[in-house]
Scaffold this active site. Sequence first.
Site, mmCIF file in Angstrom:
data_model
loop_
_atom_site.group_PDB
_atom_site.id
_atom_site.type_symbol
_atom_site.label_atom_id
_atom_site.label_comp_id
_atom_site.label_asym_id
_atom_site.label_seq_id
_atom_site.Cartn_x
_atom_site.Cartn_y
_atom_site.Cartn_z
ATOM 1 N N GLU A 128 0.829 -1.214 0.000
ATOM 2 C CA GLU A 128 0.000 0.000 0.000
ATOM 3 C C GLU A 128 0.858 1.256 0.000
ATOM 4 O O GLU A 128 0.514 2.254 -0.609
ATOM 5 C CB GLU A 128 -0.927 0.007 1.223
ATOM 6 N N THR A 181 -5.435 9.193 -6.407
ATOM 7 C CA THR A 181 -5.423 9.144 -4.940
ATOM 8 C C THR A 181 -4.858 10.455 -4.387
ATOM 9 O O THR A 181 -5.324 10.960 -3.369
ATOM 10 C CB THR A 181 -4.582 7.940 -4.457
#
Length: 307
Positions: A128, A181
């Site tokens: 991540e 993001t």
Amino acid sequence: MEELRIFAPATVANLSCGFDVLGCCLENVGDEMLIRKNDLREIRITKITGQELPLESDRNVAGVAVQALLKEARSTQGFDIEIDKKIKAGSGIGSSAASSAGAVYAVNKLLGEPFSKNELIKFAMEGERLASGNAHADNVAPALLGGFSLVKSYEPLEVLKLPSPPELRMVILHPLIEIKTRDSRAVIRQNVSLQKAIFQWGNLAALVSSLYTEDYALLGRSLKDEIIEPFRSILIPHFDKLKAIALENGALGFGISGSGPSVFAMCKGEENAENVRGKLEGFYADKNIAFELHLSKINTQGIKELS
Ligand code: ADP
């Protein structure tokens, strides 16, 4: 055991009041992966189908997560990883998390399980970190543990598995637009008023209680977010109308999945979820917006081994 084929599930993070700390695992949306030992002492991403993603193992979240595991295990074992991507990257339903979590789950199994599922979370979080610059656990934890996960704290990392009321269904609507993001993080305010914080932690605590007591109505009343949603929802086409449609048609709650653009409607029972799905589908079809829709139970197991 020389190789393992697995189903690596999609996940919904944040769940309105649980920004960066809450997530749940989906049953029938996810990737397939095949992980095989090799004699080369290296991690290779040998095949990716379904999506254009990096094959270099240090640029693919699966490779990075496995490297983190092998380093702590002090193992030089090599692995070949094949990924059949069914979850679109950047969809907001944990595409990167599925690959990171799936890879460390399978490698751990092939090494004779030196780590518990809970211990695997920190390795998957390294994937991540590569994907978004932030080693968050609210997708990788539910992918590994199944059901609902609560990240009680990041330092030290402490993750709890919460119960899943059996009649819960998730309707996921994925508008096929790209939200970076970086952009969805940039719109968030860094400071929160005490009034909003009280509202948020009251709802988060009530939501956790509702999972234990299977109080679906309380769950619905708790799926609220006054901190992140007002800003991020601007990036999602017709968010307010979609939410109104879902709630008018009996959804318990509605919110942004992860950092979007996917949105979720949480529903009680299959019939209700089918109805909400149909209404959301009809609205977006009328607006000529390209989308994908999923209807799923909560996956209480997490990653599944396939024969
Ligand atoms: P999502 O919220 O859908 O998981 P992210 O933005 O977190 O999307 O992750 C997608 C990013 O991670 C993309 O930049 C993609 O190129 C990168 N990435 C690297 N390896 C993978 C992988 N195996 N699966 C998905 N995304 C990957």
